[in-house]
Write a protein that holds these residues in place. Structure first.
Motif, mmCIF file in Angstrom:
data_model
loop_
_atom_site.group_PDB
_atom_site.id
_atom_site.type_symbol
_atom_site.label_atom_id
_atom_site.label_comp_id
_atom_site.label_asym_id
_atom_site.label_seq_id
_atom_site.Cartn_x
_atom_site.Cartn_y
_atom_site.Cartn_z
ATOM 1 N N CYS A 120 -4.090 -6.025 -0.913
ATOM 2 C CA CYS A 120 -3.842 -4.727 -0.277
ATOM 3 C C CYS A 120 -2.356 -4.509 -0.062
ATOM 4 C CB CYS A 120 -4.592 -4.638 1.051
ATOM 5 S SG CYS A 120 -6.379 -4.810 0.901
ATOM 6 N N LYS A 122 -0.544 -2.130 -1.400
ATOM 7 C CA LYS A 122 -0.241 -0.699 -1.287
ATOM 8 C C LYS A 122 -1.020 -0.110 -0.118
ATOM 9 C CE LYS A 122 0.526 -0.114 -6.262
ATOM 10 N NZ LYS A 122 0.086 0.616 -7.497
ATOM 11 N N GLU A 123 -0.449 0.919 0.493
ATOM 12 C CA GLU A 123 -1.075 1.517 1.669
ATOM 13 C C GLU A 123 -2.456 2.089 1.353
ATOM 14 O OE1 GLU A 123 0.792 3.951 5.350
ATOM 15 O OE2 GLU A 123 0.656 5.113 3.489
ATOM 16 N N ARG A 124 -2.598 2.669 0.176
ATOM 17 C CA ARG A 124 -3.898 3.239 -0.197
ATOM 18 C C ARG A 124 -4.949 2.149 -0.355
ATOM 19 N NH1 ARG A 124 -4.144 8.646 -3.734
ATOM 20 N NH2 ARG A 124 -2.654 9.906 -2.562
ATOM 21 N N ASP A 125 -4.544 1.008 -0.918
ATOM 22 C CA ASP A 125 -5.479 -0.111 -1.039
ATOM 23 C C ASP A 125 -5.862 -0.630 0.341
ATOM 24 O OD1 ASP A 125 -5.392 0.019 -3.805
ATOM 25 O OD2 ASP A 125 -3.717 -1.390 -3.942
ATOM 26 N N SER A 160 1.181 6.005 9.376
ATOM 27 C CA SER A 160 1.239 6.532 8.010
ATOM 28 C C SER A 160 1.663 7.998 7.994
ATOM 29 C CB SER A 160 -0.127 6.398 7.328
ATOM 30 O OG SER A 160 -0.082 6.945 6.024
ATOM 31 N N SER A 162 1.127 9.594 5.092
ATOM 32 C CA SER A 162 0.307 10.092 3.987
ATOM 33 C C SER A 162 -0.906 10.844 4.511
ATOM 34 C CB SER A 162 -0.149 8.918 3.110
ATOM 35 O OG SER A 162 -1.171 9.307 2.227
#
Length: 427
Positions: A120, A122-125, A160, A162
């Motif tokens: 994990c 990456k933030e999306r992962d 975050s 995002s």
């Protein structure tokens, strides 16, 4: 809970029918102290499908081997070492949830740390992993696991920038809170979403409907239905099934009858899940199916066996057009497909099918198909592969009714007969 929209939270639960090879392995390992050797041998000699189906069987809340749940982690670790293994966050989340459920907190949090540090980056992962994890721990009702994951998802919300990450975090938090029996907290989160400029999706409203409904808070449940509609999401089959299931959970049969009538009035189609939800709530109906040797084999006889509430529900379901969608009919063949039906639904549909076929033959407007088939499957999705309660029920009903349909030698999950012999039987 059923799959609701984009798979963020209520994706289909990890589950698999146990293969015969997997069943033999679990039987042998339960009798042997040398589990390490048996685990290694099983994983190295099994196909990907067999190994994963055995693991997911152990992880399922419906497993028939709960006493072997401690094997899930070592089996998972062995599987991660084979060449065909491909990591996915849903599977590891289910393993972690199983550890929490067993009270193995340190092992669960160690696996979480290892997963985050290696998979994990990456933030999306990371948010995807935490979303799957909160789903898994909520499903097993682990308060410790839920609190841990809730805290980390909340931290992501705060840090975050995002919109994607924050939206996913909100969705999963709302879904998780509802599963944990905290719909009011979930509703507060939805208000928070709106305050920060994120529009709630259909998923969040459905979560509230089911969350309040399961607790028997019907006024709040119906308010959530109104909120959903006011937000631009019209009442549909899935949301209606949640309402029906909630009423059924609390034996509110009169309200279920009213809701079915409302669905018909609004033109909302009924699905197989509608039948499953309604009939699973009928206790007398289900009790009848415990003795297939004496269960009624005609709809009118079934109605007489039921109390007023259940009889009205069965009559409402019998008056729908769903059978037409389950059945094909032409000069070459006619087929009734029972896939996806619970035992109670398949039983009612069989009674309706026999009546409908008799009516069509007597009507004279329908061609006599060359071949008639009833497809019920061979138990691929049963807890033990090959053990199909629906197939057993269909066989018993057809035998007692004197039907000419017999198991197809080419497809043992199918009953078959010539159309003309079915005419002679029913007319």
């Amino acid at each position: 809970m059923a799959a609701l929209n984009n798979g963020v939270y209520h994706s289909k639960p990890i589950c698999a029918a146990l293969t015969k090879q997997g069943q033999r392995f679990l039987s042998s390992i339960a009798m042997s102290p040398s589990s390490e050797h048996l685990l290694s041998k099983f994983v190295s000699s099994s196909s990907k499908a067999v190994a994963l189906s055995t693991l997911t069987h152990l992880l399922s809340t419906d497993t028939t081997h709960p006493h072997l749940s401690s094997l899930a982690l070592p089996l998972y670790m062995k599987i991660t070492q084979v060449p065909w293994f491909s990591w996915n966050s849903k599977l590891v989340s289910s393993v972690i949830a199983s550890l929490y459920k067993q009270g193995r907190i340190q092992e669960a949090e160690t696996l979480i740390s290892e997963t985050i540090s290696t998979m994990c980056l990456k933030e999306r992962d990371l948010v995807s992993f935490y979303c799957n994890l909160i789903n898994a721990v909520a499903k097993v009702k682990s308060k410790i696991g839920f609190a841990y994951t809730h805290a980390h998802l909340t931290e992501l919300l705060c840090t975050s920038s995002s919109a994607f990450v924050r939206k996913r975090a909100y969705e999963s938090l709302v879904g998780g809170l509802c599963v944990m029996g905290l719909p009011q907290e979930a509703e507060n989160l939805i208000k928070e979403m709106e305050h920060v400029g994120l529009k709630p999706s259909l998923f969040e409203f459905r979560s509230l409907i089911e969350g309040y409904g399961r607790l028997g808070l019907f006024e709040e449940m119906l308010q959530s239905v109104s909120q959903m509609e006011n937000s631009g999401f019209p009442l549909d089959t899935i949301s209606s099934n949640m309402v029906l299931s909630s009423y059924g959970l609390h034996s509110e049969l009169t309200q279920m009858v009213y809701w079915l009538q409302k669905m018909k009035a609004l033109g909302i189609s009924l699905s197989i899940r509608t039948y499953n939800s309604v009939l699973n709530s009928c206790q007398t109906f289900r009790l009848l199916l415990q003795d297939l040797k004496s269960v009624p084999i005609a709809l009118k006889d079934l109605i007489l066996e039921l109390g007023d509430g259940e009889a009205l529900l069965v009559q409402e379901l019998a008056g729908t057009q769903l059978l037409d969608e389950m059945m094909t009919w032409n000069s070459l063949e006619s087929e009734l497909d029972l896939h996806g039906m619970h035992l109670s639904t398949a039983y009612l549909v069989m009674l309706l099918w026999m009546e409908e076929v008799r009516l069509r033959f007597n009507d004279g407007k329908y061609e006599i198909p060359g071949e008639m088939r009833v497809v019920c499957g061979i138990g691929k999705h049963s807890s033990i592969r090959g053990d199909s309660p629906v197939k057993g029920m269909v066989r018993e009903i057809l035998v007692r009714a004197g039907s000419p349909l017999r198991i197809d030698r080419k497809n043992t999950g199918c009953f078959i007969a010539k159309g003309k012999t079915v005419v002679n039987w029913l007319c």
